[in-house]
Write a protein that holds these residues in place. Structure first.
Motif, PDB file in Angstrom:
ATOM      1  N   ALA A  63       0.822  -1.208   0.000  1.00  0.00           N
ATOM      2  CA  ALA A  63       0.000   0.000   0.000  1.00  0.00           C
ATOM      3  C   ALA A  63       0.860   1.264   0.000  1.00  0.00           C
ATOM      4  O   ALA A  63       0.552   2.246  -0.685  1.00  0.00           O
ATOM      5  N   VAL A  64       1.951   1.238   0.756  1.00  0.00           N
ATOM      6  CA  VAL A  64       2.867   2.387   0.770  1.00  0.00           C
ATOM      7  C   VAL A  64       3.489   2.586  -0.604  1.00  0.00           C
ATOM      8  O   VAL A  64       3.600   3.719  -1.103  1.00  0.00           O
ATOM      9  N   GLU A  65       3.878   1.495  -1.245  1.00  0.00           N
ATOM     10  CA  GLU A  65       4.475   1.597  -2.573  1.00  0.00           C
ATOM     11  C   GLU A  65       3.475   2.144  -3.584  1.00  0.00           C
ATOM     12  O   GLU A  65       3.815   2.994  -4.423  1.00  0.00           O
ATOM     13  N   PRO A  70       8.869  -6.736   0.467  1.00  0.00           N
ATOM     14  CA  PRO A  70       9.107  -6.664  -0.973  1.00  0.00           C
ATOM     15  C   PRO A  70       8.880  -5.260  -1.513  1.00  0.00           C
ATOM     16  O   PRO A  70       8.030  -4.514  -1.028  1.00  0.00           O
ATOM     17  N   ALA A  71       9.662  -4.900  -2.526  1.00  0.00           N
ATOM     18  CA  ALA A  71       9.535  -3.622  -3.233  1.00  0.00           C
ATOM     19  C   ALA A  71       9.814  -2.423  -2.339  1.00  0.00           C
ATOM     20  O   ALA A  71       9.344  -1.324  -2.596  1.00  0.00           O
ATOM     21  N   LYS A  84      13.818   2.316   1.494  1.00  0.00           N
ATOM     22  CA  LYS A  84      13.673   3.660   0.951  1.00  0.00           C
ATOM     23  C   LYS A  84      13.425   4.666   2.072  1.00  0.00           C
ATOM     24  O   LYS A  84      12.805   4.356   3.086  1.00  0.00           O
ATOM     25  N   ALA A  85      13.910   5.866   1.872  1.00  0.00           N
ATOM     26  CA  ALA A  85      13.696   6.929   2.853  1.00  0.00           C
ATOM     27  C   ALA A  85      12.209   7.239   2.964  1.00  0.00           C
ATOM     28  O   ALA A  85      11.484   7.294   1.965  1.00  0.00           O
ATOM     29  N   GLY A  86      11.757   7.430   4.186  1.00  0.00           N
ATOM     30  CA  GLY A  86      10.364   7.754   4.413  1.00  0.00           C
ATOM     31  C   GLY A  86       9.458   6.556   4.634  1.00  0.00           C
ATOM     32  O   GLY A  86       8.264   6.728   4.904  1.00  0.00           O
ATOM     33  N   PHE A  87       9.999   5.340   4.518  1.00  0.00           N
ATOM     34  CA  PHE A  87       9.162   4.159   4.755  1.00  0.00           C
ATOM     35  C   PHE A  87       8.821   4.079   6.238  1.00  0.00           C
ATOM     36  O   PHE A  87       9.685   4.282   7.097  1.00  0.00           O
ATOM     37  N   PRO A  88       7.565   3.768   6.593  1.00  0.00           N
ATOM     38  CA  PRO A  88       7.161   3.750   8.010  1.00  0.00           C
ATOM     39  C   PRO A  88       7.996   2.779   8.843  1.00  0.00           C
ATOM     40  O   PRO A  88       8.069   1.588   8.533  1.00  0.00           O
ATOM     41  N   ALA A  89       8.609   3.294   9.894  1.00  0.00           N
ATOM     42  CA  ALA A  89       9.475   2.465  10.738  1.00  0.00           C
ATOM     43  C   ALA A  89       8.681   1.384  11.465  1.00  0.00           C
ATOM     44  O   ALA A  89       9.161   0.263  11.638  1.00  0.00           O
ATOM     45  N   ALA A  90       7.459   1.708  11.897  1.00  0.00           N
ATOM     46  CA  ALA A  90       6.636   0.724  12.616  1.00  0.00           C
ATOM     47  C   ALA A  90       6.279  -0.449  11.711  1.00  0.00           C
ATOM     48  O   ALA A  90       6.296  -1.617  12.139  1.00  0.00           O
ATOM     49  N   LEU A  91       5.973  -0.168  10.463  1.00  0.00           N
ATOM     50  CA  LEU A  91       5.635  -1.236   9.512  1.00  0.00           C
ATOM     51  C   LEU A  91       6.842  -2.110   9.235  1.00  0.00           C
ATOM     52  O   LEU A  91       6.737  -3.345   9.154  1.00  0.00           O
ATOM     53  N   LEU A  92       8.006  -1.491   9.113  1.00  0.00           N
ATOM     54  CA  LEU A  92       9.236  -2.258   8.900  1.00  0.00           C
ATOM     55  C   LEU A  92       9.536  -3.146  10.106  1.00  0.00           C
ATOM     56  O   LEU A  92       9.939  -4.307   9.951  1.00  0.00           O
ATOM     57  N   TRP A  93       9.350  -2.617  11.302  1.00  0.00           N
ATOM     58  CA  TRP A  93       9.580  -3.393  12.526  1.00  0.00           C
ATOM     59  C   TRP A  93       8.630  -4.588  12.599  1.00  0.00           C
ATOM     60  O   TRP A  93       9.043  -5.694  12.948  1.00  0.00           O
ATOM     61  N   GLU A  94       7.361  -4.395  12.259  1.00  0.00           N
ATOM     62  CA  GLU A  94       6.394  -5.493  12.280  1.00  0.00           C
ATOM     63  C   GLU A  94       6.796  -6.590  11.309  1.00  0.00           C
ATOM     64  O   GLU A  94       6.686  -7.789  11.619  1.00  0.00           O
TER      65      GLU A  94
END
Length: 269
Positions: free
Chosen positions: A41-43, A140-141, A212-222
């Motif tokens: 969704a972010v992508e 991914p992506a 990528k810069a600006g990607f949500p840190a909480a989503l990456l952690w999950e």
């Protein structure tokens, strides 16, 4: 160990890996897929923001991407995910059973169940945990697509280095045991393993463009927690199941052999 016994252990290892893969699939579907959907969704949101600046070329590339999507997201998150995890579990189960066959009796006087647990723990640590600490998983992506080959190569290089250092630590620990004792030898080998890995972590290149810069840190952690949980469940279930199967296969034979050895030798007429 006889070839037939190794073959039986291989079959049991693949079966245990299949069942462990089912458990891992359940974890991957329940807690792993939501972060993947979020990253997609972010992508898509980023692509939508960039579309007005891309003009007709951006619209054409978007239409081409839609035409190339032969497998839907639903199929990817169900059938595709299950197939990948199950094949992965069976393959790793077979490899781990062969490692168990080699380790049994060589790393200490442990029962088959305990040896299976140690093998699973060592495999999880060297094959996934250590490389994960240096090169964490990313959705991914999310990273730069131009460097995916380099990032993949670094990850597998870290796996190879971790496995080789783990084997070296076991060999060194066994050689130090007669002089230092099992406990002190294990501590010394473990300290050496950690020290060499620390040096490797410092000198190996980092994945600066993995996210990528600006990607949500909480989503990456999950996503990363979910990835770690999937592997932990896979290896924990495999260690428990394969340990029980190996115990049932090997212990009765050992008991029968001991009974036969204790029987009195018939007198020679």
């Amino acid at each position: 160990m006889h070839a037939s016994t190794v073959r039986n252990l291989l079959v049991r290892g693949m079966l245990a890996g299949l069942i462990a893969g089912l458990f891992a699939f359940g974890v991957a579907y329940s807690i792993g897929e939501p972060p993947v959907d979020g990253s997609i969704a972010v992508e898509e949101a980023q692509a939508a923001r960039d579309a007005p600046h891309a003009g007709h070329g951006g619209a054409a590339s978007e239409e081409a991407a839609e035409e190339e999507e032969a497998v839907s997201r639903t199929e990817q998150s169900t059938v595709g995910l299950a197939t990948g995890v199950l094949v992965y579990g069976v393959a790793l189960g077979g490899i781990a059973s062969l490692a168990f066959s080699f380790a049994l009796g060589r790393i200490g006087r442990f029962s088959p169940r305990a040896t299976a647990a140690l093998t699973a723990a060592a495999a999880f640590t060297t094959v996934y945990l250590v490389p994960f600490l240096k090169y964490p998983a990313t959705p991914p992506a999310v990273g730069n697509p131009d460097t995916i080959g380099k990032r993949t190569m670094l990850f597998f290089l870290m796996i190879l280095l971790s496995v080789l250092l783990g084997i070296a630590a076991v060999i060194i620990g066994r050689r130090l045991a007669p002089r230092l004792g099992n406990w002190n030898a294990t501590l010394a080998a473990g300290a050496g393993f950690i020290a060499v890995l620390a040096v490797a972590f410092v000198f190996l290149p980092a994945n600066d463009d993995a996210v990528k810069a600006g990607f949500p840190a909480a989503l990456l952690w999950e996503f990363r927690v979910a990835s770690l949980a999937i592997q932990a469940v896979l290896w924990a279930v495999f260690g428990i199941l394969f340990g029980g199967l190996a115990q049932r296969l090997l212990v009765p034979r050992a008991a029968d052999a001991k009974t036969e050895a204790e029987q009195p030798t018939p007198a020679v007429a």
